[in-house]
Design an enzyme around this catalytic site. Sequence first.
Site, PDB file in Angstrom:
ATOM      1  N   TYR A  31     -36.461 -33.765  28.799  1.00 13.67           N
ATOM      2  CA  TYR A  31     -36.400 -32.836  27.664  1.00 13.67           C
ATOM      3  C   TYR A  31     -35.103 -32.922  26.864  1.00 13.67           C
ATOM      4  O   TYR A  31     -34.952 -32.211  25.868  1.00 13.67           O
ATOM      5  CB  TYR A  31     -36.606 -31.395  28.168  1.00 13.67           C
ATOM      6  CG  TYR A  31     -37.959 -31.202  28.822  1.00 13.67           C
ATOM      7  CD1 TYR A  31     -39.125 -31.341  28.077  1.00 13.67           C
ATOM      8  CD2 TYR A  31     -38.071 -30.904  30.177  1.00 13.67           C
ATOM      9  CE1 TYR A  31     -40.370 -31.184  28.660  1.00 13.67           C
ATOM     10  CE2 TYR A  31     -39.316 -30.743  30.779  1.00 13.67           C
ATOM     11  CZ  TYR A  31     -40.453 -30.884  30.014  1.00 13.67           C
ATOM     12  OH  TYR A  31     -41.687 -30.736  30.590  1.00 13.67           O
ATOM     13  N   HIS A  78     -44.042 -30.661  20.709  1.00 14.11           N
ATOM     14  CA  HIS A  78     -43.547 -30.876  22.072  1.00 14.11           C
ATOM     15  C   HIS A  78     -42.380 -31.843  22.039  1.00 14.11           C
ATOM     16  O   HIS A  78     -42.396 -32.818  21.274  1.00 14.11           O
ATOM     17  CB  HIS A  78     -44.647 -31.475  22.965  1.00 14.11           C
ATOM     18  CG  HIS A  78     -45.807 -30.552  23.097  1.00 14.11           C
ATOM     19  ND1 HIS A  78     -45.788 -29.456  23.916  1.00 14.11           N
ATOM     20  CD2 HIS A  78     -47.003 -30.540  22.463  1.00 14.11           C
ATOM     21  CE1 HIS A  78     -46.926 -28.809  23.802  1.00 14.11           C
ATOM     22  NE2 HIS A  78     -47.688 -29.429  22.922  1.00 14.11           N
TER      23      HIS A  78
END
Length: 151
Positions: A22, A98
């Site tokens: 991430y 995302h």
Amino acid sequence: MKILIIHGANLGILGKREPEIYGTLTLDEINGILMSEFPNVEFEFFNSNFEGEIVNKLNSLIDSDFDGVVINPGAFTHYSYAIRDAISALKIPVVEVHLSNIYARAQSGETFRQISVIAPVCKGYIAGFGHLSYILGVEAILKLIEKQKAK
Ligand code: DQA
């Protein structure tokens, strides 16, 4: 121009959460980048780990003066029909984003990530570009609104 950015479950710990997937930016840093990339946009940022709070926030947009929503639902993406229905009730454009490429991750074993129950009720979705996914999501909303106005 008013845009709501919604960050769902486990995104409040960005920076410390699996940075190899991430990235190292925190949520506040991502929000700050959006504000400096789009100085003419009035942003509201909302982060919750609670599905119902996200539903309430989306419900509050009915008859509001917001022009669009960029949402990263986190894991709610894969199973929240409540968030899906709340988005479906809105008339303003909603873009799902995302950080990671959920479809690539599904291919490498995390098959539950293959399904987004949210994407079918959004204008579109952007995945896999790290924090740039949010920038591209806002760009998409601005372009959609520009196109609508030109009609
Ligand atoms: C995520 C992808 C989801 O599958 C995951 O559950 C998240 C983060 C992303 O931004 O890549 O929490 O939404």
